[in-house]
Design a protein around this motif. Structure first.
Motif, PDB file in Angstrom:
ATOM      1  N   ALA A  94      17.798   2.926 -61.958  1.00  0.00           N
ATOM      2  CA  ALA A  94      18.823   3.235 -62.509  1.00  0.00           C
ATOM      3  C   ALA A  94      19.842   2.437 -63.203  1.00  0.00           C
ATOM      4  O   ALA A  94      21.074   2.369 -63.497  1.00  0.00           O
ATOM      5  N   SER A  95      19.101   1.369 -63.791  1.00  0.00           N
ATOM      6  CA  SER A  95      20.061   0.144 -64.649  1.00  0.00           C
ATOM      7  C   SER A  95      20.888   0.064 -64.266  1.00  0.00           C
ATOM      8  O   SER A  95      22.238  -0.336 -64.828  1.00  0.00           O
ATOM      9  N   ALA A  96      20.863  -0.483 -64.014  1.00  0.00           N
ATOM     10  CA  ALA A  96      21.859  -1.771 -62.130  1.00  0.00           C
ATOM     11  C   ALA A  96      22.251  -2.228 -63.347  1.00  0.00           C
ATOM     12  O   ALA A  96      21.461  -3.342 -63.786  1.00  0.00           O
ATOM     13  N   CYS A  97      23.596  -3.099 -62.892  1.00  0.00           N
ATOM     14  CA  CYS A  97      23.884  -4.450 -63.135  1.00  0.00           C
ATOM     15  C   CYS A  97      23.416  -5.321 -62.072  1.00  0.00           C
ATOM     16  O   CYS A  97      23.796  -6.849 -62.159  1.00  0.00           O
ATOM     17  N   ALA A  98      23.701  -4.883 -60.295  1.00  0.00           N
ATOM     18  CA  ALA A  98      23.635  -5.743 -60.111  1.00  0.00           C
ATOM     19  C   ALA A  98      23.110  -4.790 -58.593  1.00  0.00           C
ATOM     20  O   ALA A  98      22.953  -4.218 -58.286  1.00  0.00           O
ATOM     21  N   VAL A  99      22.674  -6.202 -57.585  1.00  0.00           N
ATOM     22  CA  VAL A  99      22.361  -5.678 -56.737  1.00  0.00           C
ATOM     23  C   VAL A  99      22.987  -6.698 -55.432  1.00  0.00           C
ATOM     24  O   VAL A  99      22.971  -7.489 -55.521  1.00  0.00           O
ATOM     25  N   VAL A 100      24.095  -5.059 -54.576  1.00  0.00           N
ATOM     26  CA  VAL A 100      24.685  -6.367 -53.225  1.00  0.00           C
ATOM     27  C   VAL A 100      23.804  -6.175 -52.201  1.00  0.00           C
ATOM     28  O   VAL A 100      23.436  -5.156 -51.689  1.00  0.00           O
ATOM     29  N   SER A 101      23.872  -6.677 -51.143  1.00  0.00           N
ATOM     30  CA  SER A 101      22.534  -6.873 -50.030  1.00  0.00           C
ATOM     31  C   SER A 101      23.501  -7.970 -49.107  1.00  0.00           C
ATOM     32  O   SER A 101      24.889  -8.708 -49.554  1.00  0.00           O
ATOM     33  N   ALA A 102      22.819  -7.657 -48.219  1.00  0.00           N
ATOM     34  CA  ALA A 102      23.653  -8.789 -46.935  1.00  0.00           C
ATOM     35  C   ALA A 102      23.498 -10.467 -47.226  1.00  0.00           C
ATOM     36  O   ALA A 102      24.462 -11.343 -47.110  1.00  0.00           O
ATOM     37  N   SER A 103      23.120 -10.897 -48.187  1.00  0.00           N
ATOM     38  CA  SER A 103      22.913 -12.297 -49.266  1.00  0.00           C
ATOM     39  C   SER A 103      23.441 -12.631 -49.981  1.00  0.00           C
ATOM     40  O   SER A 103      23.238 -13.690 -50.762  1.00  0.00           O
ATOM     41  N   GLY A 104      24.202 -11.607 -50.572  1.00  0.00           N
ATOM     42  CA  GLY A 104      25.520 -11.985 -51.908  1.00  0.00           C
ATOM     43  C   GLY A 104      25.328 -10.959 -52.827  1.00  0.00           C
ATOM     44  O   GLY A 104      24.189  -9.569 -52.700  1.00  0.00           O
ATOM     45  N   LEU A 105      25.847 -10.856 -53.984  1.00  0.00           N
ATOM     46  CA  LEU A 105      25.767 -10.363 -55.279  1.00  0.00           C
ATOM     47  C   LEU A 105      24.821 -10.785 -55.974  1.00  0.00           C
ATOM     48  O   LEU A 105      24.413 -11.863 -56.537  1.00  0.00           O
ATOM     49  N   ALA A 135      18.953  10.937 -55.931  1.00  0.00           N
ATOM     50  CA  ALA A 135      19.525  12.092 -56.519  1.00  0.00           C
ATOM     51  C   ALA A 135      20.812  11.919 -56.100  1.00  0.00           C
ATOM     52  O   ALA A 135      21.278  11.275 -55.780  1.00  0.00           O
ATOM     53  N   LEU A 136      21.589  12.654 -56.955  1.00  0.00           N
ATOM     54  CA  LEU A 136      23.082  12.090 -57.452  1.00  0.00           C
ATOM     55  C   LEU A 136      24.246  13.406 -57.470  1.00  0.00           C
ATOM     56  O   LEU A 136      23.797  14.601 -57.288  1.00  0.00           O
ATOM     57  N   ARG A 137      25.040  12.481 -57.227  1.00  0.00           N
ATOM     58  CA  ARG A 137      26.174  13.498 -56.518  1.00  0.00           C
ATOM     59  C   ARG A 137      27.395  12.930 -57.377  1.00  0.00           C
ATOM     60  O   ARG A 137      27.704  11.475 -57.603  1.00  0.00           O
ATOM     61  N   SER A 138      28.311  13.769 -57.510  1.00  0.00           N
ATOM     62  CA  SER A 138      29.699  13.398 -58.095  1.00  0.00           C
ATOM     63  C   SER A 138      30.405  13.042 -56.745  1.00  0.00           C
ATOM     64  O   SER A 138      30.845  13.023 -55.623  1.00  0.00           O
ATOM     65  N   GLU A 139      32.117  12.358 -57.351  1.00  0.00           N
ATOM     66  CA  GLU A 139      32.914  12.127 -56.665  1.00  0.00           C
ATOM     67  C   GLU A 139      33.589  13.540 -55.884  1.00  0.00           C
ATOM     68  O   GLU A 139      33.906  13.710 -54.267  1.00  0.00           O
ATOM     69  N   LYS A 140      33.544  14.614 -56.865  1.00  0.00           N
ATOM     70  CA  LYS A 140      34.038  15.659 -56.037  1.00  0.00           C
ATOM     71  C   LYS A 140      33.437  16.086 -54.697  1.00  0.00           C
ATOM     72  O   LYS A 140      33.808  17.058 -54.411  1.00  0.00           O
ATOM     73  N   SER A 141      32.377  16.439 -55.414  1.00  0.00           N
ATOM     74  CA  SER A 141      31.229  16.646 -54.262  1.00  0.00           C
ATOM     75  C   SER A 141      31.234  15.973 -52.857  1.00  0.00           C
ATOM     76  O   SER A 141      31.027  16.422 -51.994  1.00  0.00           O
ATOM     77  N   PRO A 303      25.062  20.968 -57.629  1.00  0.00           N
ATOM     78  CA  PRO A 303      24.267  19.652 -57.719  1.00  0.00           C
ATOM     79  C   PRO A 303      24.123  19.010 -58.809  1.00  0.00           C
ATOM     80  O   PRO A 303      24.356  20.157 -59.593  1.00  0.00           O
ATOM     81  N   LEU A 304      23.952  17.588 -58.852  1.00  0.00           N
ATOM     82  CA  LEU A 304      23.766  17.687 -60.151  1.00  0.00           C
ATOM     83  C   LEU A 304      22.781  17.230 -61.367  1.00  0.00           C
ATOM     84  O   LEU A 304      21.967  17.661 -61.974  1.00  0.00           O
ATOM     85  N   GLY A 305      21.929  17.314 -59.556  1.00  0.00           N
ATOM     86  CA  GLY A 305      20.159  16.955 -60.583  1.00  0.00           C
ATOM     87  C   GLY A 305      18.991  15.713 -60.131  1.00  0.00           C
ATOM     88  O   GLY A 305      20.257  15.106 -59.153  1.00  0.00           O
ATOM     89  N   HIS A 306      18.730  15.086 -60.469  1.00  0.00           N
ATOM     90  CA  HIS A 306      17.727  13.513 -60.065  1.00  0.00           C
ATOM     91  C   HIS A 306      17.745  12.901 -61.446  1.00  0.00           C
ATOM     92  O   HIS A 306      18.370  13.126 -62.224  1.00  0.00           O
ATOM     93  N   LEU A 307      17.830  10.787 -60.838  1.00  0.00           N
ATOM     94  CA  LEU A 307      17.022  10.359 -62.061  1.00  0.00           C
ATOM     95  C   LEU A 307      16.043  10.445 -61.743  1.00  0.00           C
ATOM     96  O   LEU A 307      15.753   9.686 -60.700  1.00  0.00           O
ATOM     97  N   THR A 308      15.049   9.945 -62.652  1.00  0.00           N
ATOM     98  CA  THR A 308      13.651  10.070 -62.532  1.00  0.00           C
ATOM     99  C   THR A 308      13.098   9.012 -63.915  1.00  0.00           C
ATOM    100  O   THR A 308      14.032   8.592 -64.616  1.00  0.00           O
TER     101      THR A 308
END
Length: 744
Positions: A94-105, A135-141, A303-308
């Motif tokens: 996902a090229s994520a900037c962060a992971v948030v979980s129960a233990s924090g950011l 599986a990607l979704r738009s805000e409108k979806s 549907p938008l499609g997928h990130l693989t």
């Protein structure tokens, strides 16, 4: 309407109404303030890069999700069961900037994301090889799905929604989170570890409860099914059906029938029913059609499609905007759609096509049965059989004899399971779906490394003439050989599924006829020639170039053994549905099986005319010479001839083929298509065939389907023929648009 506008309006008009109900209830105004604080933090440090939210249901994690969505930061929902390497792989994908979980950011360093601009949220999944996929979704979806639930359930501000499953699952997020947001209701987003705790929360005032089948069974049989007083008015099961007995027991305990839901991570919910049988009718704003037995759906927000790992893969839509669900469906006279199976899940046995869900429904009706999974499995001869995995209701014990008697009275012999596996409880995926897989303690790499010994034993048995003399006494098979060595060889052949020993006799498990022996002969040629380690290495170095006009014994055997049965089976499948007067064009190598098969059909008009273009693998220059009159054929069949079609010419050639079809005609391309990405299966080793004697620049299935779409094709479907052949079927666009009815 945007999500930000929805939250802001709710905070202004119903500021003191509880939005998130949990250990510490939050009003709409309080929730909006916390969302704004998290949104500011994301904007400050994330620079718009995606956020991964990982963990069990909680109000805190849900607020992070809403903050990311309002900040236009793509968010990835990952269930708590994804840990360690899986979580890291998804964050990297996902090229994520962060992971948030129960233990924090936890802030991360990542590359620039490749998400499409419209993507707002992704549901994490794993394919058959375990490779991550989003599986990607738009805000409108998402908002449209919330509105579908609100309209279907007539939900309002007095309703209390509860997610009785992880909101990282698309069904729970759409029904509970988006449904409550659009309806203005209250949402309970908590993690429950015990059925009794969950039941107490439901009884405390919940009115709308989306859940999976396993939760429904647990709630139905808790405390031996004693009646519970509650405000529950909708109990909806998604991500798999429950049987009729569980539904009746649930209603007896909770006073409300189980309703059903159908959809996917890509589309959200599309079908639902509040009562009765079947899967459901199209939800408000959804159009559906059934073409070739497959369900197609059309949404206002497609549907938008997928990130693989290969990057962003947009979804391909049929003309008119229809999306192929991949599920087999029927429609009753009342308009109710029933999902009966999955494309590719059918079991082919003794010339019959068997739908596993039909058998599962019969077994589930047996007293004491709680859950069933039916699948196809291969026996020692390689033929498909029916395998049933069964789990009992709590507090009951299944009797195998009763199961067999129940099935014998209700199913034809070819539909009856040949193998039964009884479980205390079926294993499940993180989302609650039952799953049964073959298990082994040997690592995959070790199995692969050792697997060459089995074909070596088969080749040796063929060399010794053992296979040709079966059935025979073990002592007779050792004539002229070391008896102990032959006994050891037979032991290996038994494990390989080639023979079986009964008392002092050895019987063959190979199919009758010459095909199996010719297949062994072919594979022996390949192992010592084209597919030898030296030849594979030479091909990888670019030192070997296969010519499609090869006339060697190996090439002759390859075409005879691999192409012949597939061609006949493909012709048989098409011939069953093709009227005698239909006009057919066959293109490919060694074609004509369909025309020969149809020549014996009785028809007042005589068999429809056929055009045959027989060419050796159809190299590029041959494709240029093919000319078919426009709108003239009911079927254009391309068999084993697509490999040498250059990608640059694909679209123009396919457009000519589609233009040759009548209004109701179909283009069928039958060939061997390699798996791609997370579709890896037992066909993957066939890459070596292409590497050494098939060429490396051929059209892959995905690029072929894309070229068909761009050339004006629609409603593209796949069908197995004879392993490893498949067919791709395509109609000519534009098709007549159909709303809530079966396509013509």
């Amino acid at each position: 309407m945007t999500l930000r506008a929805l939250l802001t309006a709710a905070a202004e008009t119903a500021a003191h109404r509880v939005f998130l109900d949990g250990p510490a209830a939050l009003t709409r105004r309080e929730a909006l303030a916390r969302i704004a604080a998290r949104e500011a933090e994301l904007r400050r440090a994330g620079a718009g890069r995606p956020l991964v939210v990982h963990g069990e249901n909680s109000s805190d994690l849900l607020l992070w999700v809403l903050a990311a969505l309002t900040a236009r930061v793509p968010v990835v929902l990952v269930p708590a069961t994804f840990t360690g390497g899986e979580l890291r792989a998804i964050a990297q994908l996902a090229s994520a900037c962060a992971v948030v979980s129960a233990s924090g950011l936890e802030w991360l360093t990542a590359a620039t994301p490749v998400w499409p601009e419209a993507a707002a949220l992704a549901f994490a999944t794993s394919g058959s090889t375990g490779a991550p996929r989003l599986a990607l979704r738009s805000e409108k979806s998402l908002l449209d799905e919330g509105e579908r639930y609100q309209r279907l359930l007539a939900a309002g501000a007095d309703d209390v929604f509860m997610a009785a499953m992880p909101v990282a699952h698309a069904f729970a997020f759409g029904a509970a989170v988006m449904g409550s947001l659009v309806a203005g209701g209250r949402l309970i987003c908590e993690h429950f570890t015990a059925p009794r705790q969950l039941a107490a929360r439901v009884a405390s005032g919940v009115t709308i409860l989306p859940m999976v089948a396993a939760v429904a069974r647990s709630l139905a049989y808790l405390d031996n099914g004693g009646r519970v007083e509650s405000r529950l008015r909708v109990a909806m099961v998604g991500a798999g059906p429950v049987n009729a007995q569980v539904s009746r027991d649930f209603e007896a305990k909770w006073g409300v029938p189980l309703s059903s839901n159908y959809g996917s991570s890509e589309t959200g919910a599309t079908l639902a029913r509040l009562s009765g049988e079947g899967t459901g009718r199209p939800m408000p704003g959804v159009e559906c059609a059934i073409e070739g037995g497959q369900l197609w759906v059309k949404l206002a927000s497609p549907p938008l499609g997928h990130l693989t790992p290969r990057g962003y893969e947009p979804v391909r839509l049929a003309p008119g905007g229809y999306y192929a669900t991949g599920d087999i469906a029927t429609r009753g006279e009342d308009g109710v759609v029933t999902i009966v199976g999955r494309l590719g899940d059918e079991i082919r046995r003794g010339g019959h096509t068997i739908v596993p869900s039909e058998i599962a429904a019969v077994i589930e009706a047996c007293p004491g049965v709680a859950e069933v999974v039916v699948r196809g499995a291969s026996d020692a001869t390689g033929e498909q059989t029916v395998e049933a995995h069964v789990a009992p209701r709590p507090g009951t014990t299944l009797d195998r004899a009763e199961l067999l008697a129940h099935v014998r009275a209700r199913l034809a012999p070819h539909k009856r399971p040949t193998r039964w596996v009884l479980h205390d409880a079926l294993p499940r995926t993180w989302s609650g779906k039952p799953v049964v897989r073959e298990t082994t303690t040997t690592p995959a790499w070790m199995r692969s490394l050792l697997s060459y010994r089995l074909p070596a034993a088969i080749f040796a048995a063929a060399e010794l003439g053992i296979l040709e003399r079966l059935p025979a006494a073990a002592a007779d098979l050792a004539e002229g050989c070391d008896p102990r060595a032959v006994a050891m060889l037979l032991e290996v052949l038994e494990v390989a599924g080639v023979v079986r020993r009964r008392a002092d006799r050895v019987e063959s498990l190979l199919p009758s006829g010459a095909f199996a022996h010719r297949m062994i002969e072919l594979e022996r040629h390949l192992a010592g020639g084209w597919l030898s380690p030296d030849e594979i290495a030479r091909a990888a170095r670019g030192q070997r170039r296969f010519e499609h006009t090869d006339t060697s014994d190996t090439a002759r055997l390859y075409r005879e053994v691999i192409c012949g049965p597939a061609q006949v089976q493909c012709a048989a499948q098409l011939g069953r549905t093709l009227p005698p007067w239909a006009r057919v064009a066959e293109i490919g190598r060694g074609i004509g099986a369909l025309s020969r098969m149809r020549s014996g059909q009785r028809c007042p008009l005589g068999p429809g005319p056929a055009i045959l273009c027989d060419a050796d693998d159809l190299p590029a220059q041959t494709w240029d010479e093919i000319s078919l009159p426009p709108r003239s054929f009911d079927l254009v069949l391309v068999f084993n001839g697509i490999h040498w079609l250059e990608p640059a010419k694909a679209q123009s050639v396919l457009r000519r083929l589609l233009d040759a079809l009548t209004e109701t005609g179909a283009l069928v391309i039958a060939d061997i298509f390699l798996p791609e990405g997370d579709e890896g299966d037992d066909r993957t080793p066939l890459l070596l065939d292409w590497l050494t004697h098939g060429g490396t620049s051929f059209l892959r299935r995905s690029s072929l389907e894309q070229a068909l779409t761009e050339a004006g094709g629609g409603f593209i479907q796949r069908e197995a023929i004879v392993h490893p052949f498949e067919s791709i079927r395509c109609l000519r666009a534009p098709q007549r648009e159909t709303t809530n009815s079966t396509l013509a």
